[in-house]
Scaffold this active site. Structure first.
Site, PDB file in Angstrom:
ATOM      1  N   SER A  55       0.858  -1.193   0.000  1.00 12.39           N
ATOM      2  CA  SER A  55       0.000   0.000   0.000  1.00 12.39           C
ATOM      3  C   SER A  55       0.888   1.234   0.000  1.00 12.39           C
ATOM      4  O   SER A  55       2.000   1.211   0.546  1.00 12.39           O
ATOM      5  CB  SER A  55      -0.879   0.026   1.257  1.00 12.39           C
ATOM      6  N   TYR A  86      -1.372  -0.383  10.404  1.00 18.41           N
ATOM      7  CA  TYR A  86      -1.583  -0.943   9.054  1.00 18.41           C
ATOM      8  C   TYR A  86      -0.454  -0.485   8.123  1.00 18.41           C
ATOM      9  O   TYR A  86       0.125  -1.288   7.380  1.00 18.41           O
ATOM     10  CB  TYR A  86      -2.946  -0.470   8.542  1.00 18.41           C
TER      11      TYR A  86
HETATM   12  P1  NAP Z   1     -11.393  -6.035   1.025  1.00 16.53           P
HETATM   13  O1  NAP Z   1     -12.322  -5.583  -0.027  1.00 16.53           O
HETATM   14  O2  NAP Z   1     -11.681  -5.689   2.446  1.00 16.53           O
HETATM   15  O3  NAP Z   1     -11.189  -7.620   0.889  1.00 16.53           O
HETATM   16  C1  NAP Z   1     -10.337  -8.276   1.777  1.00 16.53           C
HETATM   17  C2  NAP Z   1     -10.200  -9.724   1.366  1.00 16.53           C
HETATM   18  O4  NAP Z   1      -9.277 -10.369   2.267  1.00 16.53           O
HETATM   19  C3  NAP Z   1     -11.480 -10.504   1.451  1.00 16.53           C
HETATM   20  O5  NAP Z   1     -11.509 -11.445   0.398  1.00 16.53           O
HETATM   21  C4  NAP Z   1     -11.374 -11.225   2.801  1.00 16.53           C
HETATM   22  O6  NAP Z   1     -12.126 -12.419   2.869  1.00 16.53           O
HETATM   23  C5  NAP Z   1      -9.893 -11.525   2.831  1.00 16.53           C
HETATM   24  N1  NAP Z   1      -9.353 -11.749   4.172  1.00 16.53           N
HETATM   25  C6  NAP Z   1      -9.385 -10.911   5.231  1.00 16.53           C
HETATM   26  N2  NAP Z   1      -8.768 -11.457   6.301  1.00 16.53           N
HETATM   27  C7  NAP Z   1      -8.336 -12.681   5.902  1.00 16.53           C
HETATM   28  C8  NAP Z   1      -7.640 -13.731   6.534  1.00 16.53           C
HETATM   29  N3  NAP Z   1      -7.265 -13.665   7.839  1.00 16.53           N
HETATM   30  N4  NAP Z   1      -7.366 -14.863   5.837  1.00 16.53           N
HETATM   31  C9  NAP Z   1      -7.746 -14.967   4.531  1.00 16.53           C
HETATM   32  N5  NAP Z   1      -8.402 -13.993   3.864  1.00 16.53           N
HETATM   33  C10 NAP Z   1      -8.704 -12.867   4.543  1.00 16.53           C
HETATM   34  O7  NAP Z   1      -9.901  -5.487   0.759  1.00 16.53           O
HETATM   35  P2  NAP Z   1      -9.254  -4.736  -0.506  1.00 16.53           P
HETATM   36  O8  NAP Z   1      -9.482  -3.287  -0.351  1.00 16.53           O
HETATM   37  O9  NAP Z   1      -9.598  -5.415  -1.757  1.00 16.53           O
HETATM   38  O10 NAP Z   1      -7.715  -4.963  -0.164  1.00 16.53           O
HETATM   39  C11 NAP Z   1      -6.952  -6.013  -0.709  1.00 16.53           C
HETATM   40  C12 NAP Z   1      -5.483  -5.712  -0.415  1.00 16.53           C
HETATM   41  O11 NAP Z   1      -5.140  -4.439  -0.954  1.00 16.53           O
HETATM   42  C13 NAP Z   1      -5.176  -5.623   1.086  1.00 16.53           C
HETATM   43  O12 NAP Z   1      -3.907  -6.196   1.353  1.00 16.53           O
HETATM   44  C14 NAP Z   1      -5.137  -4.117   1.340  1.00 16.53           C
HETATM   45  O13 NAP Z   1      -4.338  -3.795   2.441  1.00 16.53           O
HETATM   46  C15 NAP Z   1      -4.546  -3.632   0.031  1.00 16.53           C
HETATM   47  N6  NAP Z   1      -4.835  -2.226  -0.266  1.00 16.53           N
HETATM   48  C16 NAP Z   1      -6.117  -1.786  -0.434  1.00 16.53           C
HETATM   49  C17 NAP Z   1      -6.324  -0.432  -0.714  1.00 16.53           C
HETATM   50  C18 NAP Z   1      -7.701   0.144  -0.923  1.00 16.53           C
HETATM   51  O14 NAP Z   1      -7.831   1.384  -0.982  1.00 16.53           O
HETATM   52  N7  NAP Z   1      -8.730  -0.673  -1.042  1.00 16.53           N
HETATM   53  C19 NAP Z   1      -5.224   0.442  -0.813  1.00 16.53           C
HETATM   54  C20 NAP Z   1      -3.946  -0.059  -0.620  1.00 16.53           C
HETATM   55  C21 NAP Z   1      -3.758  -1.392  -0.365  1.00 16.53           C
HETATM   56  P3  NAP Z   1     -13.672 -12.400   3.427  1.00 16.53           P
HETATM   57  O15 NAP Z   1     -14.481 -11.589   2.453  1.00 16.53           O
HETATM   58  O16 NAP Z   1     -14.069 -13.842   3.425  1.00 16.53           O
HETATM   59  O17 NAP Z   1     -13.618 -11.774   4.778  1.00 16.53           O
END
Ligand code: NAP
Length: 247
Positions: free
Chosen positions: A142, A156
């Site tokens: 991130s 985080y």
């Molecule tokens: P999200 O929509 O909240 O989805 C999170 C995913 O991770 C879901 O599939 C969830 O499964 C799974 N998950 C959570 N805890 C877990 C665990 N302990 N074991 C296995 N799976 C788990 O997140 P996102 O925004 O797409 O983010 C994905 C990645 O991108 C993350 O690493 C986040 O830090 C990074 N990121 C996101 C952003 C942003 O703005 N969105 C920016 C920078 C980086 P369930 O649905 O079954 O709970």
């Protein structure tokens, strides 16, 4: 038999978009998730509609046994070539001096130990030093890693900085063993993760101030992930790619 990609956190957001883009590129897809079985099943259906093999695996990336089982499930789909270390969490926005130790442990368990466990399993299977055929690991970091996320989630942000460092070290360690290790640093992307921090509309609020003028879409990050995973990036390893609209 086609190549297989394992995407942790593949049921929603960036992970789900990555699964669908990977299916479109011809990979068999293992969709990792931890709680939302319906969302994972929907992603599997979308992948299969693109004429590839796909399955979902429910487990916790911070649990060693669960990670081993997840890799076995991925290998059952075919030749495992790519791990996308995407699963990640954050908690309620707050000042650092208000945070509990339990909260820190939870964030580091999933975002750091979880990614480490998965990367270790991938290295043990893909590295030519272990008799593997090579492959690629893409870590989802991130921009928080260099912005620090003050007043929101410094924990985080620090967990993502650990991922950046692991990317450099593991990338160099495996460079001569057929495994490339890279990271994508998304900026602010329109997904559910912001609701976990208590601000579902954060992507729109912060996105307006991004140089490109808007938040990113999950599919835009998926494209960067798939490029790093592919042979088109054959000379790229141990580095990070910002996918952040200039932020
Ligand atoms: P999200 O929509 O909240 O989805 C999170 C995913 O991770 C879901 O599939 C969830 O499964 C799974 N998950 C959570 N805890 C877990 C665990 N302990 N074991 C296995 N799976 C788990 O997140 P996102 O925004 O797409 O983010 C994905 C990645 O991108 C993350 O690493 C986040 O830090 C990074 N990121 C996101 C952003 C942003 O703005 N969105 C920016 C920078 C980086 P369930 O649905 O079954 O709970």
């Amino acid at each position: 038999m086609s190549d297989t990609i394992l995407v942790t956190g593949g049921s929603r957001g960036i992970g789900a978009a990555t699964c669908v883009a990977a299916a479109d590129a011809g990979y068999s897809v293992l969709v990792g998730y931890t709680s939302d079985a319906d969302a994972a099943a929907a992603v599997v259906d979308r992948c299969r509609s693109l004429c590839v093999d796909a399955a979902a695996f429910r487990g916790d990336v911070s649990d060693e046994e669960s990670v081993r089982e997840m890799f076995a499930a991925a290998e059952a789909l075919g030749n495992l070539r790519v791990l996308v270390n995407n699963a990640g969490i954050l908690h309620q926005q707050m000042r650092f001096d208000e945070m509990s130790v339990d909260r820190w442990r939870s964030v580091f368990d999933v975002n750091v130990i979880g990614a480490f466990l998965c990367a270790r399993e991938a290295a043990r299977r893909m590295s030519t030093a272990h008799g593997g055929a090579g492959g690629s690991i893409v870590n989802v970091s991130s921009t928080a890693a260099y912005l620090g996320s003050p007043q929101e989630y410094v924990d985080y942000a620090a967990s993502k900085a650990a991922i950046d460092t692991m990317t450099i070290g593991l990338g160099r360690e495996l460079a001569g063993e057929g495994v490339r290790v890279n990271a994508v640093r998304p900026g602010v992307v329109r997904t559910d993760i912001h609701a976990s921090g208590g601000e579902p509309g954060r992507a729109e609020r912060v996105g307006a101030g991004v140089p490109i003028g808007r938040p990113g879409e999950p599919g835009e990050v998926a494209e960067a992930i798939l490029w790093l995973a592919s042979d088109a990036a054959s000379y790229v390893t141990a580095t990070t790619l910002d996918c952040s609209g200039g932020r």
